[in-house]
Design a protein around this motif. Structure first.
Motif, PDB file in Angstrom:
ATOM      1  N   PHE A  75     -15.128  -0.923 169.849  1.00  0.00           N
ATOM      2  CA  PHE A  75     -16.127   0.133 169.607  1.00  0.00           C
ATOM      3  C   PHE A  75     -16.163   0.490 168.121  1.00  0.00           C
ATOM      4  CE2 PHE A  75     -16.040   0.826 174.229  1.00  0.00           C
ATOM      5  CZ  PHE A  75     -17.402   0.842 174.441  1.00  0.00           C
ATOM      6  N   ALA A  76     -14.976   0.547 167.492  1.00  0.00           N
ATOM      7  CA  ALA A  76     -14.926   0.869 166.062  1.00  0.00           C
ATOM      8  C   ALA A  76     -15.608  -0.252 165.256  1.00  0.00           C
ATOM      9  CB  ALA A  76     -13.472   1.045 165.621  1.00  0.00           C
ATOM     10  N   TYR A  77     -15.413  -1.507 165.663  1.00  0.00           N
ATOM     11  CA  TYR A  77     -16.064  -2.652 164.995  1.00  0.00           C
ATOM     12  C   TYR A  77     -17.583  -2.552 165.127  1.00  0.00           C
ATOM     13  CZ  TYR A  77     -17.831  -7.510 164.653  1.00  0.00           C
ATOM     14  OH  TYR A  77     -18.565  -8.636 164.357  1.00  0.00           O
ATOM     15  N   ILE A  78     -18.056  -2.224 166.340  1.00  0.00           N
ATOM     16  CA  ILE A  78     -19.503  -2.127 166.559  1.00  0.00           C
ATOM     17  C   ILE A  78     -20.075  -0.987 165.707  1.00  0.00           C
ATOM     18  CG2 ILE A  78     -21.296  -1.554 168.267  1.00  0.00           C
ATOM     19  CD1 ILE A  78     -19.467  -3.000 170.358  1.00  0.00           C
ATOM     20  N   PHE A  79     -19.363   0.150 165.681  1.00  0.00           N
ATOM     21  CA  PHE A  79     -19.905   1.271 164.911  1.00  0.00           C
ATOM     22  C   PHE A  79     -19.875   0.992 163.404  1.00  0.00           C
ATOM     23  CE2 PHE A  79     -19.686   5.123 162.414  1.00  0.00           C
ATOM     24  CZ  PHE A  79     -20.921   5.665 162.745  1.00  0.00           C
ATOM     25  N   THR A  80     -18.759   0.434 162.891  1.00  0.00           N
ATOM     26  CA  THR A  80     -18.713   0.162 161.441  1.00  0.00           C
ATOM     27  C   THR A  80     -19.762  -0.893 161.069  1.00  0.00           C
ATOM     28  OG1 THR A  80     -16.737  -1.161 161.899  1.00  0.00           O
ATOM     29  CG2 THR A  80     -16.381   0.860 160.708  1.00  0.00           C
ATOM     30  N   GLY A  81     -20.012  -1.826 161.996  1.00  0.00           N
ATOM     31  CA  GLY A  81     -21.063  -2.820 161.764  1.00  0.00           C
ATOM     32  C   GLY A  81     -22.429  -2.164 161.680  1.00  0.00           C
ATOM     33  N   TYR A  82     -22.695  -1.240 162.608  1.00  0.00           N
ATOM     34  CA  TYR A  82     -23.965  -0.509 162.608  1.00  0.00           C
ATOM     35  C   TYR A  82     -24.097   0.310 161.323  1.00  0.00           C
ATOM     36  CZ  TYR A  82     -27.698   2.601 164.133  1.00  0.00           C
ATOM     37  OH  TYR A  82     -28.875   3.306 164.205  1.00  0.00           O
ATOM     38  N   TYR A  83     -22.986   0.960 160.956  1.00  0.00           N
ATOM     39  CA  TYR A  83     -22.980   1.748 159.718  1.00  0.00           C
ATOM     40  C   TYR A  83     -23.338   0.855 158.515  1.00  0.00           C
ATOM     41  CZ  TYR A  83     -21.223   4.136 155.618  1.00  0.00           C
ATOM     42  OH  TYR A  83     -21.129   4.680 154.364  1.00  0.00           O
ATOM     43  N   THR A  84     -22.687  -0.306 158.447  1.00  0.00           N
ATOM     44  CA  THR A  84     -22.885  -1.209 157.310  1.00  0.00           C
ATOM     45  C   THR A  84     -24.348  -1.635 157.182  1.00  0.00           C
ATOM     46  OG1 THR A  84     -20.659  -2.050 157.690  1.00  0.00           O
ATOM     47  CG2 THR A  84     -22.092  -3.389 156.283  1.00  0.00           C
ATOM     48  N   LEU A  85     -24.947  -2.018 158.323  1.00  0.00           N
ATOM     49  CA  LEU A  85     -26.298  -2.597 158.274  1.00  0.00           C
ATOM     50  C   LEU A  85     -27.399  -1.545 158.292  1.00  0.00           C
ATOM     51  CD1 LEU A  85     -25.768  -5.638 160.682  1.00  0.00           C
ATOM     52  CD2 LEU A  85     -25.851  -5.693 158.190  1.00  0.00           C
ATOM     53  N   LYS A  86     -27.134  -0.375 158.866  1.00  0.00           N
ATOM     54  CA  LYS A  86     -28.230   0.596 159.047  1.00  0.00           C
ATOM     55  C   LYS A  86     -28.029   1.915 158.287  1.00  0.00           C
ATOM     56  CE  LYS A  86     -30.155  -1.916 162.356  1.00  0.00           C
ATOM     57  NZ  LYS A  86     -31.176  -2.854 161.992  1.00  0.00           N
ATOM     58  N   LEU A  87     -26.804   2.422 158.239  1.00  0.00           N
ATOM     59  CA  LEU A  87     -26.632   3.785 157.736  1.00  0.00           C
ATOM     60  C   LEU A  87     -26.204   3.858 156.277  1.00  0.00           C
ATOM     61  CD1 LEU A  87     -24.784   5.421 160.797  1.00  0.00           C
ATOM     62  CD2 LEU A  87     -27.229   5.336 160.342  1.00  0.00           C
ATOM     63  N   ALA A  88     -25.397   2.892 155.823  1.00  0.00           N
ATOM     64  CA  ALA A  88     -24.849   2.972 154.461  1.00  0.00           C
ATOM     65  C   ALA A  88     -25.988   2.978 153.446  1.00  0.00           C
ATOM     66  CB  ALA A  88     -23.887   1.814 154.213  1.00  0.00           C
ATOM     67  N   ARG A  89     -25.899   3.919 152.476  1.00  0.00           N
ATOM     68  CA  ARG A  89     -27.062   4.134 151.615  1.00  0.00           C
ATOM     69  C   ARG A  89     -27.086   3.292 150.361  1.00  0.00           C
ATOM     70  NH1 ARG A  89     -28.354  10.443 151.715  1.00  0.00           N
ATOM     71  NH2 ARG A  89     -28.617  10.626 153.960  1.00  0.00           N
ATOM     72  N   ASN A  90     -25.923   2.881 149.880  1.00  0.00           N
ATOM     73  CA  ASN A  90     -25.959   2.076 148.647  1.00  0.00           C
ATOM     74  C   ASN A  90     -25.008   0.897 148.767  1.00  0.00           C
ATOM     75  OD1 ASN A  90     -23.310   2.975 147.943  1.00  0.00           O
ATOM     76  ND2 ASN A  90     -24.231   4.930 147.358  1.00  0.00           N
ATOM     77  N   LYS A  91     -25.036   0.029 147.734  1.00  0.00           N
ATOM     78  CA  LYS A  91     -24.281  -1.216 147.815  1.00  0.00           C
ATOM     79  C   LYS A  91     -22.787  -0.979 147.990  1.00  0.00           C
ATOM     80  CE  LYS A  91     -26.873  -5.042 146.036  1.00  0.00           C
ATOM     81  NZ  LYS A  91     -27.004  -6.120 145.088  1.00  0.00           N
ATOM     82  N   ALA A  92     -22.241  -0.006 147.270  1.00  0.00           N
ATOM     83  CA  ALA A  92     -20.797   0.245 147.359  1.00  0.00           C
ATOM     84  C   ALA A  92     -20.418   0.639 148.788  1.00  0.00           C
ATOM     85  CB  ALA A  92     -20.397   1.338 146.372  1.00  0.00           C
ATOM     86  N   LEU A  93     -21.234   1.506 149.411  1.00  0.00           N
ATOM     87  CA  LEU A  93     -20.923   1.952 150.778  1.00  0.00           C
ATOM     88  C   LEU A  93     -21.097   0.808 151.776  1.00  0.00           C
ATOM     89  CD1 LEU A  93     -22.488   5.533 150.844  1.00  0.00           C
ATOM     90  CD2 LEU A  93     -20.079   4.900 150.658  1.00  0.00           C
ATOM     91  N   LYS A  94     -22.083  -0.064 151.521  1.00  0.00           N
ATOM     92  CA  LYS A  94     -22.284  -1.218 152.416  1.00  0.00           C
ATOM     93  C   LYS A  94     -21.075  -2.157 152.340  1.00  0.00           C
ATOM     94  CE  LYS A  94     -27.255  -1.165 151.566  1.00  0.00           C
ATOM     95  NZ  LYS A  94     -27.993  -0.670 152.670  1.00  0.00           N
ATOM     96  N   ILE A  95     -20.581  -2.386 151.125  1.00  0.00           N
ATOM     97  CA  ILE A  95     -19.402  -3.255 150.968  1.00  0.00           C
ATOM     98  C   ILE A  95     -18.187  -2.621 151.652  1.00  0.00           C
ATOM     99  CG2 ILE A  95     -17.766  -4.228 149.281  1.00  0.00           C
ATOM    100  CD1 ILE A  95     -20.207  -4.531 147.367  1.00  0.00           C
ATOM    101  N   LEU A  96     -18.042  -1.314 151.455  1.00  0.00           N
ATOM    102  CA  LEU A  96     -16.933  -0.599 152.102  1.00  0.00           C
ATOM    103  C   LEU A  96     -17.042  -0.719 153.627  1.00  0.00           C
ATOM    104  CD1 LEU A  96     -14.776   1.009 150.573  1.00  0.00           C
ATOM    105  CD2 LEU A  96     -15.966   3.101 151.250  1.00  0.00           C
ATOM    106  N   GLY A  97     -18.257  -0.552 154.149  1.00  0.00           N
ATOM    107  CA  GLY A  97     -18.487  -0.679 155.589  1.00  0.00           C
ATOM    108  C   GLY A  97     -18.131  -2.064 156.082  1.00  0.00           C
ATOM    109  N   TYR A  98     -18.541  -3.094 155.334  1.00  0.00           N
ATOM    110  CA  TYR A  98     -18.245  -4.469 155.744  1.00  0.00           C
ATOM    111  C   TYR A  98     -16.731  -4.702 155.783  1.00  0.00           C
ATOM    112  CZ  TYR A  98     -18.041  -9.493 156.018  1.00  0.00           C
ATOM    113  OH  TYR A  98     -17.733 -10.766 156.433  1.00  0.00           O
ATOM    114  N   LEU A  99     -16.035  -4.236 154.739  1.00  0.00           N
ATOM    115  CA  LEU A  99     -14.576  -4.415 154.707  1.00  0.00           C
ATOM    116  C   LEU A  99     -13.921  -3.664 155.862  1.00  0.00           C
ATOM    117  CD1 LEU A  99     -13.838  -4.153 150.867  1.00  0.00           C
ATOM    118  CD2 LEU A  99     -13.904  -6.211 152.287  1.00  0.00           C
ATOM    119  N   GLY A 100     -14.446  -2.479 156.167  1.00  0.00           N
ATOM    120  CA  GLY A 100     -13.921  -1.698 157.301  1.00  0.00           C
ATOM    121  C   GLY A 100     -14.084  -2.468 158.602  1.00  0.00           C
ATOM    122  N   ALA A 101     -15.289  -3.036 158.808  1.00  0.00           N
ATOM    123  CA  ALA A 101     -15.542  -3.800 160.039  1.00  0.00           C
ATOM    124  C   ALA A 101     -14.584  -4.991 160.130  1.00  0.00           C
ATOM    125  CB  ALA A 101     -16.995  -4.264 160.075  1.00  0.00           C
TER     126      ALA A 101
END
Ligand code: HEM
Length: 121
Positions: A75-101
């Motif tokens: 569930f945490a993987y699915i949510f961090t994935g969703y965050y990375t692709l849909k919610l993260a607002r800038n490149k740094a947050l998207k990279i952080l989201g991807y690493l989290g996933a």
């Protein structure tokens, strides 16, 4: 069934990584219809086959805590994935989201291989 399960898991991670790369490149390919549909089908199948495996092998996630922990991690993987692709607002947050996933993926694979909970129990 186990091989199908692992194959689906690998495809799920590859598709997520591919969409992440396309997003970072601001590629128009990200809008391709199959890329919007396929990940949902693969992830649903992965979940259904995973649950079927647990039922078939009589593994109860409440008794065998590695599976309980794995389900939480999924569930945490699915949510961090969703965050990375849909919610993260800038490149740094998207990279952080991807690493989290990917961190959750590492926990999931470790739990699947060792069948020992790391945090529960
Ligand atoms: C990203 C998602 C997932 C990954 C990367 C993953 C990975 C794996 C791997 C590598 C194995 C084989 C372990 C071995 O060598 O024996 C495995 C087995 C298994 N997985 Fe998953 N899995 C995922 C999702 C799920 C889900 C959603 C469920 C159930 C809710 C699940 C339940 C199981 C069960 C019951 C086994 C069989 C364990 C055994 O043979 O004793 N998995 N998984």
């Amino acid at each position: 069934m186990k091989h199908l399960h692992i194959t689906l898991a690998v495809i799920s991670i590859i598709l997520f990584t591919y969409r992440f790369i396309l997003m970072m490149l601001a590629s128009k390919n990200l809008d391709k219809k199959w890329l919007k549909i396929a990940p949902h089908i693969i992830d649903t199948l992965l979940l259904v086959i995973g649950i079927s495996l647990a039922v078939k092998l009589h593994i109860n996630p409440v008794e065998q805590l590695w599976l309980g922990e794995k389900i939480i991690a999924i569930f945490a993987y699915i949510f961090t994935g969703y965050y990375t692709l849909k919610l993260a607002r800038n490149k740094a947050l998207k990279i952080l989201g991807y690493l989290g996933a990917m961190g959750w993926v590492m926990l999931i694979v470790r739990l699947a291989m060792t069948r020992e909970a790391m945090f529960l129990g």
